[in-house]
Each structure stands twice: as C-alpha cells, then as structure tokens.
Design an enzyme around this catalytic site. Structure first.
Site, PDB file in Angstrom:
ATOM      1  N   ALA A  13      -0.639  -8.366   5.038  1.00  0.00           N
ATOM      2  CA  ALA A  13      -0.464  -9.037   3.822  1.00  0.00           C
ATOM      3  C   ALA A  13       1.092  -9.196   3.957  1.00  0.00           C
ATOM      4  O   ALA A  13       1.784  -7.781   4.055  1.00  0.00           O
ATOM      5  CB  ALA A  13      -1.036  -8.625   2.607  1.00  0.00           C
TER       6      ALA A  13
ATOM      7  N   ALA B  51       5.809  -6.041   6.551  1.00  0.00           N
ATOM      8  CA  ALA B  51       4.292  -6.041   5.860  1.00  0.00           C
ATOM      9  C   ALA B  51       4.327  -5.315   4.600  1.00  0.00           C
ATOM     10  O   ALA B  51       4.976  -4.231   4.382  1.00  0.00           O
ATOM     11  CB  ALA B  51       3.503  -5.363   6.972  1.00  0.00           C
ATOM     12  N   ASP B  52       3.623  -5.772   3.675  1.00  0.00           N
ATOM     13  CA  ASP B  52       3.054  -5.002   2.590  1.00  0.00           C
ATOM     14  C   ASP B  52       2.289  -4.076   2.839  1.00  0.00           C
ATOM     15  O   ASP B  52       2.000  -3.070   2.296  1.00  0.00           O
ATOM     16  CB  ASP B  52       2.998  -6.054   1.457  1.00  0.00           C
ATOM     17  CG  ASP B  52       4.244  -6.491   0.663  1.00  0.00           C
ATOM     18  OD1 ASP B  52       5.175  -5.918   0.666  1.00  0.00           O
ATOM     19  OD2 ASP B  52       3.964  -7.725   0.353  1.00  0.00           O
ATOM     20  N   ARG B  53       1.011  -4.765   3.721  1.00  0.00           N
ATOM     21  CA  ARG B  53       0.027  -4.060   3.910  1.00  0.00           C
ATOM     22  C   ARG B  53      -0.665  -4.469   5.397  1.00  0.00           C
ATOM     23  O   ARG B  53      -0.801  -5.811   5.613  1.00  0.00           O
ATOM     24  CB  ARG B  53      -1.077  -4.037   2.778  1.00  0.00           C
ATOM     25  CG  ARG B  53      -2.368  -3.199   2.895  1.00  0.00           C
ATOM     26  CD  ARG B  53      -3.219  -3.304   1.713  1.00  0.00           C
ATOM     27  NE  ARG B  53      -2.911  -3.038   0.579  1.00  0.00           N
ATOM     28  CZ  ARG B  53      -3.469  -2.452  -0.324  1.00  0.00           C
ATOM     29  NH1 ARG B  53      -4.445  -1.681  -0.087  1.00  0.00           N
ATOM     30  NH2 ARG B  53      -2.786  -2.298  -1.560  1.00  0.00           N
TER      31      ARG B  53
ATOM     32  N   VAL C 183       0.902  -1.094  -0.036  1.00  0.00           N
ATOM     33  CA  VAL C 183      -0.124   0.067   0.066  1.00  0.00           C
ATOM     34  C   VAL C 183       0.709   1.207  -0.024  1.00  0.00           C
ATOM     35  O   VAL C 183       0.340   2.454  -0.275  1.00  0.00           O
ATOM     36  CB  VAL C 183      -0.898  -0.077   1.394  1.00  0.00           C
ATOM     37  CG1 VAL C 183      -0.211   0.391   2.606  1.00  0.00           C
ATOM     38  CG2 VAL C 183      -2.159   0.980   1.182  1.00  0.00           C
TER      39      VAL C 183
END
Length: 266
Positions: A209, A199-201, A51
C-alpha cells in the site's frame, strides 16, 4: 497531513510523546504508563495505513514494560528511545539507497546513466533523512550513474510537485516534474529504466500500500517491461496481514481534490 511519509510519521509521533513527557512527566508509574498508552493509541489511530507508527508503538510499549518502576528514569529512557529512531532511520535509508541503486544497475543492463521515475515524496522530508525511493536516486547520483529523474505531481495533495521536485532541485539532481497523466507516454518516449516508489505498508504476500496512483504506475511499468521497485525499511513490513485486502486504507477529505491551497478551484 502536517507530517507525512511513513517513517517520518513514526519518528515525529514518538518524539512528540518524548516532548510531552519532558514538559510535564506524570509522577506515578501507573499514570505514566496510562498516559503513554493513550497517547500511542491516538497516534496510531490518526494515520492507520502506514504501519510504522503501529510498530513503533508496540515496541515502545514492550520497552516500557521492561523498564524500572520509577517514573523519572523511565521518562529519560523513553526520550532516548525516541531519539534513537532518528539515527536508525538515516542508517537504514542509506543502506536502502545503496542496495537499491546496485540492484537497478545489475538488472537494468544500461551501460550509461539510468532514468528513474518516482511517485509521491520519499526523501528527506518523508524520513529522518536521505530517503527511501529518493535514497536510491541519491545513491545513483553519488555513483555518477543517474541520467535523469521523472517525478509525478502526485495529485491531489501534490507531494511530488511540492516536495520531491523541491528536494531534487535543491540537490541539483537532473529532474523533470510531470503530471500524473503523463506517466505512460513518459515511460514509452523517455526510456525510463526503472520505477522506484516507497511504501506505507508491505504485507506477508508482498502486496504493498502506498500513495494513490502507485498501482497505476505498477501496471504501466509491467506493460512497458520496466522494473518496478519498492524501497522501504523493515518497519514498513507487516507480516501479520496475509494480503493487501486486509490493509485499512486512509481516506482523505474531498477538499484536497476540489481546493488548491484552501481555495476552491473553478
């Protein structure tokens, strides 16, 4: 995948736009705004799971809407705005590292050094510098409280073996590279204190995620009674989504599993 790591994707994406504006800036304000919006839409669409790029794009769009109508000052302002992301990310990472290290020491109850397991790459090569989950490792090392790190290879793209292991060896941090399938037995036999990942999001209910393989580490950590920590900046948080089921997951090409350095595995 020339650029990976959620914070790095946002920073490099913004800086790439700054480079484009430096080399050939549009002469009219309308053209400039159209170029920036089209470029940001392309960058966001290229890596949808993380994000950070979407947040940077939204903030830059809002910033442009408030800037002066003359293209030349706007170009300079965009470049300065993009460069400021670098400084903020390093500052945030150091804070994440210190706070994460203190949290682990307070909750682990280990009087000596702690043993950390981590996944994928979350260090200087995934951020503007220092890192998120690896920032926690670096802070523990600086405090003299780190005993050992176990980093997973992170198949199929091997960010752990190619990048994390490199960073740990380069900084002389005691570490062992393990295959992804060794995680469970390593937790049981090597007294792992905590699992720390990036974390990516992160969405509103706390669902996270991250690189494939993170979920199984979380399940294994719960089974073994080991704290599982996500180290991420606020730019990775997306409160507009209620649960992780709404996150668009990026699917990678199958060749990453069947090929090694471009050569088909037999």
């Amino acid at each position: 995948m020339q650029v990976r790591g959620a914070p790095a994707i946002a920073i490099v994406g913004s800086l790439s736009l700054a480079v484009e504006l430096t080399s050939s800036p549009p002469q009219q304000t309308a053209d400039l705004l159209a170029f920036v919006r089209e470029s940001l839409a392309l960058l966001v669409g290229a890596r949808p799971t993380a994000v950070n790029m979407k947040k940077a794009a939204d903030e830059l769009s809002a910033f442009l809407a408030e800037e002066a109508p003359c293209p030349s000052p706007v170009v300079v302002s965009v470049i300065r705005w993009a460069e400021s992301l670098l400084e903020k990310d390093v500052k945030d990472n150091r804070m994440i590292g210190d706070l994460g290290a203190q949290h682990i020491l307070q909750t682990a109850g280990a009087p000596g050094g702690v043993v950390i397991m981590t996944h994928c790459n979350t260090g200087s090569l995934a951020t503007a510098g220092y890192g998120t989950a690896l920032g926690v490792v670096r802070s523990l090392q600086a405090m003299g409280r780190l005993s050992h790190v176990f980093c997973t290879e992170t198949r199929p793209y091997n960010q752990g073996s190619r990048l994390t292991a490199y960073e740990l060896v380069y900084e002389k941090i005691p570490a062992t590279l393990i295959t992804d399938s060794m995680a469970a037995v390593t937790m049981r036999e090597r007294q792992v204190t905590a699992v720390v990942v990036g974390a990516d999001r992160v969405v509103a209910n706390g669902d996270t995620a991250n690189k494939v393989g993170t979920y199984q580490l979380a399940v294994l950590a719960k089974h073994h009674g080991i704290p599982f920590c996500v180290a991420a900046p606020s730019t990775s948080c997306d409160l507009s989504l209620p649960t992780g089921g709404s996150i668009v997951i990026e699917e990678r090409p199958g060749q990453e599993l069947t090929d090694i350095n471009g050569v088909r595995a037999h």
